[in-house]
Design an enzyme around this catalytic site. Structure first.
Site, PDB file in Angstrom:
ATOM      1  N   SER A   1       0.892  -1.211  -0.008  1.00  0.00           N
ATOM      2  CA  SER A   1      -0.155   0.045  -0.069  1.00  0.00           C
ATOM      3  C   SER A   1       1.061   1.412   0.169  1.00  0.00           C
ATOM      4  O   SER A   1       1.920   1.181   0.113  1.00  0.00           O
ATOM      5  CB  SER A   1      -0.925   0.022   1.198  1.00  0.00           C
ATOM      6  N   LYS A   2       0.352   2.301   0.192  1.00  0.00           N
ATOM      7  CA  LYS A   2       1.035   3.597   0.123  1.00  0.00           C
ATOM      8  C   LYS A   2       2.004   3.659   1.214  1.00  0.00           C
ATOM      9  O   LYS A   2       3.284   4.305   1.068  1.00  0.00           O
ATOM     10  CB  LYS A   2       0.162   4.644   0.079  1.00  0.00           C
ATOM     11  N   ARG A   3       1.726   3.257   2.135  1.00  0.00           N
ATOM     12  CA  ARG A   3       2.783   2.881   3.371  1.00  0.00           C
ATOM     13  C   ARG A   3       4.113   2.439   2.928  1.00  0.00           C
ATOM     14  O   ARG A   3       5.131   2.660   3.548  1.00  0.00           O
ATOM     15  CB  ARG A   3       2.174   1.917   4.673  1.00  0.00           C
TER      16      ARG A   3
END
Ligand code: GLU
Length: 482
Positions: A253-255
């Site tokens: 994910s963006k993380r």
């Protein structure tokens, strides 16, 4: 034998991410290897979230990566249109067929009613699903509601007591019990088809022979198999490629840092490197060598070597691959690639002042230090900054031989037009000084750059030029002599 035909079918609800790019790439590799075709279809039936800007960005990302398709958006073809919202009459025809045959029915349930049912099933510990309230309405009842202006959805009547089996080319035999699946919506009340329905119609009409996509769609496959069956369509093959996990083994994910292809481009990754890196997310080549160009990957690609287990996204590996692809570039190619970064760098003016030859020396000197193209600015400091001596350099400059070596160097330094000549000159200095090479190179480097590490010394000297090099050495000598 029928030519194979695959497709990439992104929803334009966001930029192209690593996962989507990997799906597109595997389809491309497969089609290229088999001499088959590839369709690009835009699945934009989620009107609220779909945006033309995203579609454009996805196409730009695919082109940048080096993925090409034979048919579809941006290319045309005889099975178009290739945007789902432009194909509504096609879907309506098949929805009508299913309604006429009793394989689908109108559903008048409101969102609130559906939500209530969902909650009550969850409370009972059951899988939330539609329990078929509207499946028993009489024709008259339906007509009366339609006449009263109701806007129903259309649901597919899921066959009971059936098992659906797919022989997935990556995952093997997978079976699904139809009873766990409630009658699902195939057309929403606004008339737009849902994904599970439209995808089948399009894959059939576009002649797709292999549906290859991310594992997260495996659970959608039984619903799609039911539609194939209900409309008596021949089924394509299926291949579901495994998830991509972050280094912490959680779903990407963006993380996990930059995820859109355009962001990687902006950070100075080469398309060949990303192509190479993405290909290794779930596939492995026959040989040991992992640094491969697109042609090599296509030649070697097969579904047999696509793994069932999740792939792990390893940024260090991407960096390593990028560095290797940068090293493979010719100096001219690298210079052209670096140009936009150089133009915007704080050293733009100084770089412009270099003649072609010295610019070439500079790029040759830094190429092995670049992980990403954007690193170029960091590497340029040594050529153009007014430097402070680093601690280690100061230590080196305390050596008893230093003044003697630096003086020998300043005495006969040639014109500094050619690194080979400067290299030969430094060897002479070593000989004359009767010192070990290290005892000459280190003080020279420290005197000229203030650091003990950096680009090849002869190249550095040629970029600086004779005058600037001598100025720096003189300055260092003055400093040593107090
Ligand atoms: N539009 C779907 C997605 O972007 C495509 C799924 C499929 O390939 O069937 O996930």
């Amino acid at each position: 034998m029928k030519k194979c035909k695959v497709r990439f079918a992104p929803s334009p609800t966001g930029p192209l991410h690593i996962g989507g790019a990997r799906s597109a790439l595997f389809n491309y590799l497969y089609a290229q290897k088999q001499g088959g075709e590839m369709v690009l279809r835009i699945e934009d039936t989620d009107r609220e979230r779909s945006k033309i800007e995203y579609e454009e960005e996805i196409i730009e990302s695919l082109r940048w990566l080096g993925i090409d398709w034979t048919e579809g958006v941006g290319k045309g073809g005889e099975n178009g249109p290739y945007r789902q919202t432009e194909r509504l009459p096609v879907y309506q025809r098949y929805i009508k067929q299913l309604l006429d045959e009793g394989k689908a029915y109108y559903c008048f349930c409101t969102d609130a009613e559906l939500e209530e049912q969902r909650q009550s099933l969850i409370k009972k510990g059951e899988t939330p699903r539609y329990l078929g309230q509207c499946s028993h309405l009489s024709a008259e009842e339906v007509q009366a509601r339609l006449d009263a202006g109701a806007k129903p959805a259309v649901r597919f009547r899921v066959p009971r007591n059936k098992i659906y089996v797919v022989n997935d080319l990556v995952r093997g035999r997978v079976s699904f019990e139809a009873d766990g699946i409630g009658d699902f919506i195939i057309a929403k009340s606004d008339g737009l088809p849902t994904y599970n329905f439209a995808v089948v119609i399009d894959d059939v009409l576009m002649g797709i022979t292999l549906v290859m996509r991310a594992e997260e769609h495996l659970s959608n496959t039984p619903r799609q198999l039911m539609i194939y069956e209900a409309l008596q369509f021949p089924r394509p093959d299926f291949a579901h490629i495994s998830l991509i996990l972050g280094e912490d083994r959680q779903k990407m994910s963006k993380r996990h840092g930059a995820t859109s292809l355009i962001q990687y481009r902006e950070q100075g990754y080469l398309p060949e490197a990303l192509f190479n890196f993405l290909s290794l997310l779930g596939w492995s080549p026959h040989g040991e060598e992992e640094i491969l160009n697109p042609e090599e990957i296509i030649r070697d690609f097969s579904l047999e070597r696509v793994s069932k287990s999740p792939a792990v996204f390893d940024l260090d590996k991407l960096n390593y691959i990028n560095q290797q692809h940068i090293k493979r570039k010719s100096l001219d190619e690298l210079q052209a690639l670096l140009y936009p970064y150089l133009e915007q760098s704080p050293y733009a003016a100084q770089v412009k002042a270099l003649d072609e030859k010295r610019l070439g020396y500079m790029i040759a000197a830094i190429r092995n230090h670049l992980v990403c193209l954007t690193d170029v600015n960091q590497e340029l400091g040594v050529f153009f900054d007014q430097f402070q001596y680093e601690e280690e350099a100061l230590e080196v400059l305390q050596g008893e031989q230093v003044v003697r070596v630096l003086t020998l160097f300043t005495e006969d330094l040639p014109a500094c037009q050619d690194p080979a000549e400067v290299g030969a000159f430094i060897k002479q200095v070593i000989k004359k000084s009767k010192e070990k090479p290290k005892n000459v190179y280190m003080p020279l480097r420290s005197a000229i750059s203030g650091r003990t590490h950096g680009p090849e010394l002869p190249a550095l000297i040629c970029v600086l030029g004779r005058e600037e090099t001598l100025r720096r050495v003189q300055h260092t000598l003055e400093k040593i002599n107090g």
